[in-house]
Design a protein around this motif. Structure first.
Motif, PDB file in Angstrom:
ATOM      1  N   VAL A 142       0.839  -1.190   0.000  1.00  0.00           N
ATOM      2  CA  VAL A 142       0.000   0.000   0.000  1.00  0.00           C
ATOM      3  C   VAL A 142       0.875   1.241   0.000  1.00  0.00           C
ATOM      4  O   VAL A 142       1.663   1.459   0.915  1.00  0.00           O
ATOM      5  N   SER A 143       0.733   2.021  -1.058  1.00  0.00           N
ATOM      6  CA  SER A 143       1.390   3.325  -1.144  1.00  0.00           C
ATOM      7  C   SER A 143       0.798   4.057  -2.337  1.00  0.00           C
ATOM      8  O   SER A 143       0.036   3.488  -3.111  1.00  0.00           O
ATOM      9  N   LYS A 144       1.155   5.311  -2.476  1.00  0.00           N
ATOM     10  CA  LYS A 144       0.665   6.087  -3.616  1.00  0.00           C
ATOM     11  C   LYS A 144       1.654   6.047  -4.777  1.00  0.00           C
ATOM     12  O   LYS A 144       1.434   6.669  -5.802  1.00  0.00           O
ATOM     13  N   LEU A 145       2.724   5.284  -4.638  1.00  0.00           N
ATOM     14  CA  LEU A 145       3.768   5.266  -5.652  1.00  0.00           C
ATOM     15  C   LEU A 145       3.426   4.326  -6.800  1.00  0.00           C
ATOM     16  O   LEU A 145       2.730   3.334  -6.620  1.00  0.00           O
ATOM     17  N   ARG A 146       3.959   4.648  -7.978  1.00  0.00           N
ATOM     18  CA  ARG A 146       3.820   3.768  -9.139  1.00  0.00           C
ATOM     19  C   ARG A 146       4.483   2.438  -8.825  1.00  0.00           C
ATOM     20  O   ARG A 146       5.516   2.388  -8.170  1.00  0.00           O
ATOM     21  N   LYS A 147       3.868   1.360  -9.286  1.00  0.00           N
ATOM     22  CA  LYS A 147       4.382   0.017  -9.002  1.00  0.00           C
ATOM     23  C   LYS A 147       4.728  -0.677 -10.314  1.00  0.00           C
ATOM     24  O   LYS A 147       3.928  -0.688 -11.240  1.00  0.00           O
TER      25      LYS A 147
END
Length: 106
Positions: A88-93
């Motif tokens: 869970v994060s707002k970063l591109r994966k």
């Protein structure tokens, strides 16, 4: 090719949590969510031990708050109703990062 099953109700979500499942929290307006679309089907296909679901966060804001999903795209995995993993994060994966997360679940 297998694909993500869209969650349309809280009851459907609760039932899906009882199995080995991975939930992708996403939104149509999210550019990082669009980024993973070309390869997410291949990840689903390669990980048949899990059922993959998609949750549009805009339709399930309270659920996202309950699960502390504050950024998207994000993944939460369940087995027998228990959370077994969170990415869970707002970063591109990247494809590699998503697969590495799934590999930690087993």
């Amino acid at each position: 090719m297998d694909k993500l099953i869209e969650i349309l109700s809280l009851e459907q979500f609760e039932n899906a949590c009882k199995e080995k499942s991975v939930f992708l929290f996403t939104a149509d307006w999210c550019p990082d969510c669009v980024f993973i679309k070309p390869f997410i089907g291949e990840i689903v296909e390669a990980n048949k031990d899990y059922t993959f679901y998609m949750i549009n966060r805009d339709n399930f804001i309270d659920l996202c708050k309950d699960l502390d999903v504050l950024g998207i795209p994000s993944f939460v995995a369940f087995d027998n109703g228990e959370v077994i993993g969170r990415f869970v994060s707002k970063l591109r994966k990247s494809r590699e990062e998503i697969q590495a997360f799934i590999d930690t679940l087993g």
